[in-house]
Design a protein around this motif. Sequence first.
Motif, PDB file in Angstrom:
ATOM      1  N   PRO A   1     -14.206 -10.052  14.176  1.00 48.39           N
ATOM      2  CA  PRO A   1     -15.589 -10.499  14.399  1.00 48.39           C
ATOM      3  C   PRO A   1     -16.095 -11.367  13.251  1.00 48.39           C
ATOM      4  CG  PRO A   1     -15.579  -8.240  13.621  1.00 48.39           C
ATOM      5  CD  PRO A   1     -14.141  -8.618  13.841  1.00 48.39           C
ATOM      6  N   SER A   2     -17.028 -12.257  13.564  1.00 50.08           N
ATOM      7  CA  SER A   2     -17.687 -13.050  12.539  1.00 50.08           C
ATOM      8  C   SER A   2     -18.652 -12.167  11.766  1.00 50.08           C
ATOM      9  CB  SER A   2     -18.446 -14.212  13.177  1.00 50.08           C
ATOM     10  OG  SER A   2     -19.340 -14.804  12.241  1.00 50.08           O
ATOM     11  N   ILE A   3     -18.756 -12.394  10.466  1.00 48.77           N
ATOM     12  CA  ILE A   3     -19.708 -11.618   9.669  1.00 48.77           C
ATOM     13  C   ILE A   3     -21.147 -11.971  10.041  1.00 48.77           C
ATOM     14  CG2 ILE A   3     -18.134 -11.330   7.731  1.00 48.77           C
ATOM     15  CD1 ILE A   3     -19.659 -13.579   6.300  1.00 48.77           C
ATOM     16  N   PHE A   4     -21.325 -13.102  10.738  1.00 47.62           N
ATOM     17  CA  PHE A   4     -22.667 -13.539  11.124  1.00 47.62           C
ATOM     18  C   PHE A   4     -23.062 -13.041  12.520  1.00 47.62           C
ATOM     19  CE2 PHE A   4     -21.004 -16.846   8.244  1.00 47.62           C
ATOM     20  CZ  PHE A   4     -21.909 -16.680   7.208  1.00 47.62           C
ATOM     21  N   SER A   5     -22.089 -12.547  13.286  1.00 46.05           N
ATOM     22  CA  SER A   5     -22.410 -12.036  14.627  1.00 46.05           C
ATOM     23  C   SER A   5     -21.557 -10.806  14.919  1.00 46.05           C
ATOM     24  CB  SER A   5     -22.177 -13.117  15.684  1.00 46.05           C
ATOM     25  OG  SER A   5     -20.817 -13.570  15.649  1.00 46.05           O
ATOM     26  N   ARG A   6     -21.759  -9.796  14.113  1.00 45.28           N
ATOM     27  CA  ARG A   6     -21.010  -8.543  14.277  1.00 45.28           C
ATOM     28  C   ARG A   6     -21.415  -7.877  15.588  1.00 45.28           C
ATOM     29  NH1 ARG A   6     -20.974  -3.094  13.139  1.00 45.28           N
ATOM     30  NH2 ARG A   6     -19.166  -2.295  12.010  1.00 45.28           N
ATOM     31  N   PRO A   7     -20.449  -7.461  16.403  1.00 54.15           N
ATOM     32  CA  PRO A   7     -20.806  -6.842  17.679  1.00 54.15           C
ATOM     33  C   PRO A   7     -21.520  -5.510  17.475  1.00 54.15           C
ATOM     34  CG  PRO A   7     -18.463  -6.602  17.245  1.00 54.15           C
ATOM     35  CD  PRO A   7     -18.999  -7.519  16.196  1.00 54.15           C
ATOM     36  N   PRO A   8     -22.382  -5.120  18.404  1.00 55.26           N
ATOM     37  CA  PRO A   8     -23.048  -3.825  18.274  1.00 55.26           C
ATOM     38  C   PRO A   8     -22.066  -2.683  18.478  1.00 55.26           C
ATOM     39  CG  PRO A   8     -23.518  -4.801  20.401  1.00 55.26           C
ATOM     40  CD  PRO A   8     -22.780  -5.840  19.615  1.00 55.26           C
ATOM     41  N   GLY A   9     -22.465  -1.500  18.064  1.00 57.04           N
ATOM     42  CA  GLY A   9     -21.587  -0.347  18.217  1.00 57.04           C
ATOM     43  C   GLY A   9     -20.402  -0.426  17.282  1.00 57.04           C
TER      44      GLY A   9
ATOM     45  N   GLY B   1     -16.189  -5.074   7.779  1.00 58.78           N
ATOM     46  CA  GLY B   1     -17.036  -4.729   6.652  1.00 58.78           C
ATOM     47  C   GLY B   1     -17.283  -3.249   6.459  1.00 58.78           C
ATOM     48  N   SER B   2     -16.657  -2.401   7.266  1.00 54.92           N
ATOM     49  CA  SER B   2     -16.866  -0.955   7.151  1.00 54.92           C
ATOM     50  C   SER B   2     -15.525  -0.229   7.089  1.00 54.92           C
ATOM     51  CB  SER B   2     -17.666  -0.421   8.352  1.00 54.92           C
ATOM     52  OG  SER B   2     -18.933  -1.020   8.421  1.00 54.92           O
TER      53      SER B   2
ATOM     54  N   VAL C   1       0.833  -1.206   0.000  1.00 53.86           N
ATOM     55  CA  VAL C   1       0.000   0.000   0.000  1.00 53.86           C
ATOM     56  C   VAL C   1       0.870   1.259   0.000  1.00 53.86           C
ATOM     57  CG1 VAL C   1      -1.616   1.343   1.389  1.00 53.86           C
ATOM     58  CG2 VAL C   1      -1.977  -1.099   1.104  1.00 53.86           C
ATOM     59  N   ALA C   2       1.875   1.269   0.861  1.00 51.43           N
ATOM     60  CA  ALA C   2       2.715   2.460   0.985  1.00 51.43           C
ATOM     61  C   ALA C   2       3.438   2.785  -0.306  1.00 51.43           C
ATOM     62  CB  ALA C   2       3.727   2.259   2.119  1.00 51.43           C
ATOM     63  N   GLY C   3       3.789   1.750  -1.070  1.00 58.77           N
ATOM     64  CA  GLY C   3       4.589   1.984  -2.256  1.00 58.77           C
ATOM     65  C   GLY C   3       3.816   2.323  -3.504  1.00 58.77           C
ATOM     66  N   ILE C   4       2.485   2.076  -3.511  1.00 56.99           N
ATOM     67  CA  ILE C   4       1.770   2.227  -4.780  1.00 56.99           C
ATOM     68  C   ILE C   4       0.506   3.080  -4.681  1.00 56.99           C
ATOM     69  CG2 ILE C   4       0.265   0.188  -4.588  1.00 56.99           C
ATOM     70  CD1 ILE C   4       0.978  -0.428  -7.524  1.00 56.99           C
ATOM     71  N   ALA C   5      -0.103   3.176  -3.501  1.00 57.16           N
ATOM     72  CA  ALA C   5      -1.418   3.823  -3.395  1.00 57.16           C
ATOM     73  C   ALA C   5      -1.306   5.341  -3.211  1.00 57.16           C
ATOM     74  CB  ALA C   5      -2.198   3.227  -2.229  1.00 57.16           C
ATOM     75  N   ASP C   6      -2.251   6.063  -3.807  1.00 57.67           N
ATOM     76  CA  ASP C   6      -2.387   7.507  -3.572  1.00 57.67           C
ATOM     77  C   ASP C   6      -3.288   7.770  -2.371  1.00 57.67           C
ATOM     78  OD1 ASP C   6      -0.841   8.203  -5.856  1.00 57.67           O
ATOM     79  OD2 ASP C   6      -2.581   7.814  -7.129  1.00 57.67           O
ATOM     80  N   GLU C   7      -4.329   6.953  -2.230  1.00 60.47           N
ATOM     81  CA  GLU C   7      -5.265   7.072  -1.118  1.00 60.47           C
ATOM     82  C   GLU C   7      -5.518   5.691  -0.532  1.00 60.47           C
ATOM     83  OE1 GLU C   7      -8.832   9.060  -2.227  1.00 60.47           O
ATOM     84  OE2 GLU C   7      -7.801  10.827  -3.006  1.00 60.47           O
ATOM     85  N   ILE C   8      -5.844   5.653   0.760  1.00 57.10           N
ATOM     86  CA  ILE C   8      -6.052   4.390   1.465  1.00 57.10           C
ATOM     87  C   ILE C   8      -7.397   4.426   2.186  1.00 57.10           C
ATOM     88  CG2 ILE C   8      -5.228   2.900   3.335  1.00 57.10           C
ATOM     89  CD1 ILE C   8      -2.426   3.923   2.803  1.00 57.10           C
ATOM     90  N   ALA C   9      -8.118   3.309   2.125  1.00 50.92           N
ATOM     91  CA  ALA C   9      -9.297   3.102   2.962  1.00 50.92           C
ATOM     92  C   ALA C   9      -9.042   1.849   3.785  1.00 50.92           C
ATOM     93  CB  ALA C   9     -10.557   2.950   2.116  1.00 50.92           C
ATOM     94  N   VAL C  10      -8.993   1.986   5.101  1.00 49.71           N
ATOM     95  CA  VAL C  10      -8.773   0.857   6.004  1.00 49.71           C
ATOM     96  C   VAL C  10     -10.146   0.336   6.431  1.00 49.71           C
ATOM     97  CG1 VAL C  10      -7.761   0.096   8.187  1.00 49.71           C
ATOM     98  CG2 VAL C  10      -6.614   1.857   6.826  1.00 49.71           C
ATOM     99  N   MET C  11     -10.369  -0.967   6.238  1.00 45.08           N
ATOM    100  CA  MET C  11     -11.666  -1.558   6.570  1.00 45.08           C
ATOM    101  C   MET C  11     -11.545  -2.525   7.739  1.00 45.08           C
ATOM    102  SD  MET C  11     -13.414  -2.223   2.845  1.00 45.08           S
ATOM    103  CE  MET C  11     -15.030  -2.432   3.626  1.00 45.08           C
ATOM    104  N   TYR C  12     -12.594  -2.546   8.563  1.00 40.18           N
ATOM    105  CA  TYR C  12     -12.670  -3.513   9.660  1.00 40.18           C
ATOM    106  C   TYR C  12     -14.135  -3.906   9.831  1.00 40.18           C
ATOM    107  CZ  TYR C  12     -11.996  -5.911  14.064  1.00 40.18           C
ATOM    108  OH  TYR C  12     -11.946  -6.880  15.035  1.00 40.18           O
TER     109      TYR C  12
END
Length: 206
Positions: free
Chosen positions: A145-153, A101-102, A88-99
Motif C-alpha cells: 500500500p501507498s503510505i499516502f492511501s493506506r487501506p482501512p482495517g 508501517g505497523s 535475520v535467521a542467522g543473526i537476530a534473537d527476536e524479529i518484528a515483521v512490519m507491513y
Amino acid sequence: EAERLFELVAIPQPARRVRQYPHEFSGGMRQRAMIAMALANKPDLLIADEPTTALDVTVQAQILDLLGELREELGIGMVLITHDLGVVAGIADEIAVMYGGSVVERGATEPVFYETAHPYTAGLIGAVPTLDGTGALRQIEGTPPSIFSRPPGCAFHPRCGRAGAPCPVDTPRLLDRGGTACACHFPLTETAEAARPARVLDGDPA
C-alpha cells in the motif's frame, strides 16, 4: 582512534588505510569503515539499516560475522533493519515483521519462522528460494500500500488469501498467539509451510 576503530572492524593495515580515499576501498571495506564510524561514540545500541545491501555473498557473510562479534565483544544491543530473511535467521534473537508501517508479527526468531501466525510473514518465507532448488518459488499477490492511501482495517487484507469480513473494517491488534504475537483476524493455524497464502510461480496449484 580512527586506526583503532579500523583495526576493531578488521580492516587490514589500518595506519595506511585511514589516509586513503573511499574509492580506494572495496565495497566490503567501505561497509566496515561505516561500521567503525557508527562505533566511534561508543553507543549502547547499534542500528544497522540494510548493512549487507549490494555486497556479494562472501562479503555479506563477513560483515554479518563482524556485527555478531562486535555485539559480543562490546556488549551492545543491535537493531537490524533488513528485507533479507536469511540475514535475520542467522543473526537476530527476536524479529518484528512490519507491513504498512505497523508490526504484524513479533517474537523470538525460531517461532517466527516455524510457528508463523501472520499470512504476510508466511508469504515472505515462501518467497525465499532454497539452496538446493527444491520447492516452488512463491510470490505475494498485489502491491504494497501507498503510505499516502493506506487501506482501512488490516493493511494487508487486499493481498491476503485469508481475508474475511472484519479485515477491511477493523484494524487487528497485536495479540499473543502462543508462539508469536500476531496482528491478524484469521491467524494461520497450520504450519507455515502448509499455509503460505501465495501463488506458485511454476504453475502448480498453491
